[in-house]
Design a protein around this motif. Structure first.
Motif, short mmCIF file in Angstrom:
data_model
loop_
_atom_site.label_atom_id
_atom_site.label_comp_id
_atom_site.label_asym_id
_atom_site.label_seq_id
_atom_site.Cartn_x
_atom_site.Cartn_y
_atom_site.Cartn_z
N ALA A 1 0.85 -1.19 0.00
CA ALA A 1 0.00 0.00 0.00
C ALA A 1 0.89 1.24 0.00
O ALA A 1 2.10 1.15 0.21
N LEU A 2 0.25 2.39 -0.24
CA LEU A 2 0.93 3.68 -0.19
C LEU A 2 0.28 4.51 0.90
O LEU A 2 -0.92 4.43 1.14
N VAL A 3 1.10 5.32 1.59
CA VAL A 3 0.57 6.19 2.63
C VAL A 3 1.17 7.58 2.46
O VAL A 3 2.30 7.74 1.99
N ALA A 4 0.39 8.58 2.86
CA ALA A 4 0.88 9.95 2.87
C ALA A 4 1.18 10.35 4.31
O ALA A 4 2.32 10.30 4.76
N ASP A 5 0.14 10.69 5.07
CA ASP A 5 0.35 11.15 6.44
C ASP A 5 -0.29 10.25 7.49
O ASP A 5 0.30 9.98 8.52
N ASP A 6 -1.51 9.78 7.22
CA ASP A 6 -2.26 9.03 8.22
C ASP A 6 -1.97 7.53 8.08
O ASP A 6 -2.31 6.93 7.05
N PRO A 7 -1.35 6.90 9.11
CA PRO A 7 -1.04 5.47 9.01
C PRO A 7 -2.27 4.59 8.81
O PRO A 7 -2.17 3.49 8.26
N ALA A 8 -3.43 5.06 9.29
CA ALA A 8 -4.64 4.24 9.20
C ALA A 8 -5.40 4.44 7.89
O ALA A 8 -6.52 3.96 7.74
N GLN A 9 -4.78 5.15 6.94
CA GLN A 9 -5.43 5.39 5.66
C GLN A 9 -4.54 4.94 4.50
O GLN A 9 -4.05 5.76 3.71
N PRO A 10 -4.28 3.65 4.35
CA PRO A 10 -3.47 3.19 3.22
C PRO A 10 -4.22 3.34 1.91
O PRO A 10 -5.44 3.21 1.85
N ASP A 11 -3.48 3.65 0.85
CA ASP A 11 -4.07 3.84 -0.47
C ASP A 11 -3.51 2.78 -1.41
O ASP A 11 -2.40 2.29 -1.21
N HIS A 12 -4.27 2.43 -2.43
CA HIS A 12 -3.84 1.45 -3.44
C HIS A 12 -3.42 0.13 -2.79
O HIS A 12 -2.45 -0.51 -3.23
N ALA A 13 -4.14 -0.31 -1.76
CA ALA A 13 -3.80 -1.57 -1.09
C ALA A 13 -4.03 -2.74 -2.03
O ALA A 13 -5.05 -2.80 -2.73
N GLN A 14 -3.08 -3.67 -2.05
CA GLN A 14 -3.19 -4.84 -2.92
C GLN A 14 -2.52 -6.02 -2.25
O GLN A 14 -1.48 -5.89 -1.61
N ARG A 15 -3.13 -7.21 -2.39
CA ARG A 15 -2.57 -8.45 -1.88
C ARG A 15 -2.24 -9.37 -3.05
O ARG A 15 -3.07 -9.53 -3.96
N VAL A 16 -1.04 -9.97 -3.02
CA VAL A 16 -0.61 -10.85 -4.10
C VAL A 16 -0.04 -12.13 -3.51
O VAL A 16 0.33 -12.18 -2.33
N LEU A 17 0.03 -13.18 -4.33
CA LEU A 17 0.67 -14.43 -3.93
C LEU A 17 2.18 -14.31 -4.14
O LEU A 17 2.64 -13.97 -5.23
N CYS A 18 2.94 -14.61 -3.10
CA CYS A 18 4.40 -14.53 -3.22
C CYS A 18 4.93 -15.48 -4.28
O CYS A 18 5.90 -15.16 -4.98
#
Length: 332
Positions: A24-41
């Motif tokens: 994910a990407l974050v700007a200032d607020d740790p509890a507001q991740p953006d572009h969150a994505q889960r993938v298989l390793c």
């Protein structure tokens, strides 16, 4: 989700386990991740490739990112990293140089999980007895996934300081005759039997197979999902007995760790396995195993336990770690 722009200074955060990786990407607020994505390793040959693919799919220029925190299901010692339950290997210095980050922190995944716990909303916390919490006391964070993660939070005047531990590798506590027999079976297979050999996704299958051998049965299930589904659905007596033993052992191990840490601020159960069996866990012998500490029973009865159901918890923690000078290996 928040929006991002090309002029915003962003941080990349990641939670890398044995099976899945979350970004994910974050700007200032740790509890507001953006572009969150889960993938298989398993879909990627390296962490670098997984990051490159993530940024491409998110349409984010690498120039917009100046810092990163990567949480790994692995001990962090030195520059060279070889993950415990994942074939990925890399050097921290090379990864930082490849992406041009000003700051890179690499931390244990349960350090990140611990740091993320204060950012989890109440709707994602399932109470499992005890309480109220002593808010100025340490908190224990523990949970079975690909392995058994154990961390903690210690309060200071400036916030929480996380503990990086390998508490999942303590000895498995046994007491009854049946448990001693299960331990014998497991020892013949593994030698030393740590808590993680049983209290993890693969460990649940290990325990199921040991139960089947002890009962002289075939034991057809080969994945933790199959065992949990059959136990929760009450369609297989062997799977149900296995999961009940799993929950009681988890309670004992969590109770031992809570006593060691003095975590009157609460115990937080994390990871991907337990939310699938929340009701079963609440009705099992987990709490009894947690509280059965002899003269310390009154302390354990008062200690609250919460099941954390927010799967972004470690991402919150990775974001929190970026601004915490006490956390992680900082590459300058």
């Amino acid at each position: 989700m928040t929006s991002t722009t090309a002029t915003t200074s962003l941080g990349l955060v990641a939670d890398i386990g044995g099976t899945h990786a979350r970004f994910a990407l974050v700007a200032d607020d740790p509890a507001q991740p953006d572009h969150a994505q889960r993938v298989l390793c398993a879909d990627y040959r390296s962490l670098q490739q997984a990051i490159e693919t993530y940024l491409e799919k998110a349409a984010i220029s690498g120039d917009a990112i100046d810092r990163a925190c990567i949480a790994l299901a692995s001990p962090i010692r030195g520059d060279a990293i070889a993950m415990t339950n994942n074939p990925w290997q890399f050097r921290i210095s090379e990864l930082k140089r490849r992406f041009g980050w000003q700051t890179l922190k690499v931390i244990n995944d349960f350090t990140a999980m611990a740091l993320g716990v204060p950012h989890v909303s109440n709707e994602h916390l399932v109470a499992l007895g005890g309480g109220p919490a002593e808010h100025a006391s340490p908190r224990l964070v523990i949970g079975p996934g690909t392995g058994l993660g154990v961390s903690g939070l210690v309060p200071t005047r400036n916030g929480w300081v996380p503990l990086a531990t390998e508490g999942g590798h303590v000895d498995l506590p046994v007491s009854s005759d049946d448990e001693i027999e299960l331990l014998r079976i497991l020892r013949r297979r593994f030698g030393r039997v740590s808590a993680e050999r049983v209290l993890s996704g693969p460990g649940l299958v290990n325990l199921y197979q040991a139960y089947a051998q002890m009962q002289g049965q075939s034991g057809p299930f080969t994945t933790p999902q199959q065992v949990v589904q059959a136990a929760v659905g009450n369609s297989d007596t062997l799977a149900r007995a296995t999961l009940l033993q799993f929950c009681e052992w988890l309670g004992r191990v969590a109770g031992n760790a809570a006593l060691t840490l003095g975590s009157r601020g609460g115990v937080y159960l994390c990871g991907g396995l337990l939310p699938r069996m929340a009701e079963f866990l609440a009705e099992s012998g987990f709490r009894a195993g947690f509280e059965a500490k002899g003269r310390m029973r009154s302390i354990m009865e008062a200690t609250p336990v919460y099941l954390v159901t927010d799967d972004a918890t470690a991402l919150y923690g990775s974001a929190e770690a970026l601004g915490n000078e006490e956390v992680g290996r900082l590459q300058n």
